[in-house]
Design an enzyme around this catalytic site. Structure first.
Site, PDB file in Angstrom:
ATOM      1  CB  SER A  19      -0.891  -0.036   1.202  1.00 24.69           C
ATOM      2  OG  SER A  19      -0.313  -0.203   2.361  1.00 24.69           O
ATOM      3  CE1 TYR A  20       0.742   4.256   4.038  1.00 22.58           C
ATOM      4  CE2 TYR A  20       0.988   2.003   4.793  1.00 22.58           C
ATOM      5  CZ  TYR A  20       0.285   3.167   4.974  1.00 22.58           C
ATOM      6  OH  TYR A  20      -0.703   3.631   5.736  1.00 22.58           O
ATOM      7  CG  LEU A  79      11.218  -5.287  -3.359  1.00 20.84           C
ATOM      8  CD1 LEU A  79      11.971  -4.471  -2.543  1.00 20.84           C
ATOM      9  CD2 LEU A  79      11.010  -6.528  -2.620  1.00 20.84           C
ATOM     10  CE  LYS A 132      11.324  -0.259   2.332  1.00 18.37           C
ATOM     11  NZ  LYS A 132      11.189  -0.886   3.499  1.00 18.37           N
ATOM     12  CG  ASP A 176       6.735  -6.218  11.125  1.00 16.77           C
ATOM     13  OD1 ASP A 176       6.184  -7.081  11.454  1.00 16.77           O
ATOM     14  OD2 ASP A 176       6.625  -5.787   9.869  1.00 16.77           O
TER      15      ASP A 176
END
Length: 372
Positions: free
Chosen positions: A103-104, A107, A120, A214
């Site tokens: 969504s942001y 790659l 990215k 994460d």
């Protein structure tokens, strides 16, 4: 005594903000000189004492950390310590196929000065102050880490609207894709090797006061030599001086209960996530696959829900899993201990000769390529 100079866009209350910033580092201001230019810039020069060392490298690092915690500067103005030349020349960057899209950002596979790289790129239409800050934080962290089991940062473009991060290209793809899309299975020796690689990378990050926040199978990549490396520092943070952090971040299925509950947390949150990753390596399944992410999070916090460990799991791994996802973070092991446990398990497995047959699948990469 040290002299510290800040250059920034001129704005109201800048001098007082800088004064507070220096105070947070423990410095005493002896002199302060502020200069404003006709084209809207400010130059603030401070003479300070209170820093216990003559050398300035640690002072620079302390100031960098405080700057990134504050709102004083445009967070795209990433400090450069002179040791890294990391701003990418777009003329030398060539884009290839798109590997993934989110969504942001997107790659891509590409080349930089003839080297295969992963690029990215943030989507210009999604860029806001929060995303810029997260981007700058990722660059700030990645340019400082150098380890065999951490994906190698090559450089970044930090001039809007072309915001991108360039890293080494990992031809083996992610552990997540191998397990869940290619339906690959790890034999125990390979599983232990991957787990040790990840633990080494995470131990290095923790030794450098970096919390990943994460850690999951999708953020563990394999190179052409089947070396596993930790990737994606989009939400990683330098550990606060107090030793604990707050605010929820990460991915629910891998997230530690203290993070889900917005409680203060430290590096042991990564250990919990590693336990979930290790379970993934063992089972090839998605954690809590029959629950939504939110249902899984509620179960972890309120009911002590954990993935079911297969009955044939090596006893040392059963014990390690149960320790990694303890509700109380202080009962979880550090990665230095996890590495030793995994090495000992690998040694015992070799001695017992439980499975000396060659892996007919040809290993991780061959199965992945057949799937492609």
């Amino acid at each position: 005594m040290h002299e510290i100079t800040f250059s920034a866009d001129d704005k109201p209350k800048l001098l007082s903000q800088l004064t507070c910033l220096l105070s947070e580092v423990g410095l005493n201001i002896q002199e302060a000189h502020a200069f404003s230019t006709t084209d809207g810039y400010s130059l603030d020069v401070f003479v300070v004492d209170g820093w216990p060392y003559e050398e300035t490298e640690k002072l620079t690092t302390a100031l960098e950390k405080e700057i990134f915690k504050s709102e004083v500067f445009d967070h795209l103005s990433i400090p450069n310590d002179g040791n890294d030349v990391w701003e990418i020349d777009l003329n030398h960057l060539k884009f290839g196929d798109k590997i993934a899209s989110g969504s942001y950002g997107d790659l891509f596979k590409g080349t930089y000065c003839s080297q295969d790289v992963a690029i990215k790129v943030l989507k210009p239409e999604r860029i806001n102050s929060d995303l810029q800050r997260e981007f700058a934080q990722e660059v700030f962290i990645m340019r400082k880490v150098r380890h065999r089991n951490v994906v190698q940062f090559i450089g970044a473009c930090t001039k809007p609207p072309s915001l991108c991060i360039v890293t080494e290209f990992m031809s083996g793809g992610s552990i997540y894709d191998y397990l869940h899309k290619q339906k690959g299975v790890f034999k125990l020796p390979t599983l232990l090797k991957v787990a040790i690689d990840v633990s080494k990378g995470m131990n290095y990050l923790h030794q450098n006061n970096i919390i990943h926040r994460d850690l999951k199978a999708a953020n563990i990549l394999m190179d052409e030599h089947e070396v596993a490396k930790v990737a994606d520092f989009g939400v990683a943070r330098v550990k606060a001086q107090t030793g604990v952090m707050t605010a929820e971040t990460g991915t629910y299925r891998w997230m530690a209960p203290e993070v889900i509950e917005h409680k203060p947390y430290d590096h042991k949150a990564d250990v919990f996530s590693f336990g979930i990753v290790l379970w993934e390596l063992l089972t090839g399944k998605l954690p809590y696959e029959y629950l939504t992410p939110l249902q899984a999070a509620v179960g972890v916090v309120q009911k002590g829900l954990r993935p079911i460990i297969p009955k044939n799991t090596h006893p040392k791994l059963v014990e390690l899993l149960e320790r990694c996802w303890q509700q109380d973070p202080t009962l979880r092991p550090d990665f230095s201990e996890i590495i030793e446990i995994l090495r000992q398990t690998a040694k015992e497995f070799g001695q017992e000769g439980e499975d000396r047959r060659k892996d007919k699948s040809g290993g991780f990469l061959s199965v992945l390529r057949r799937g492609l």
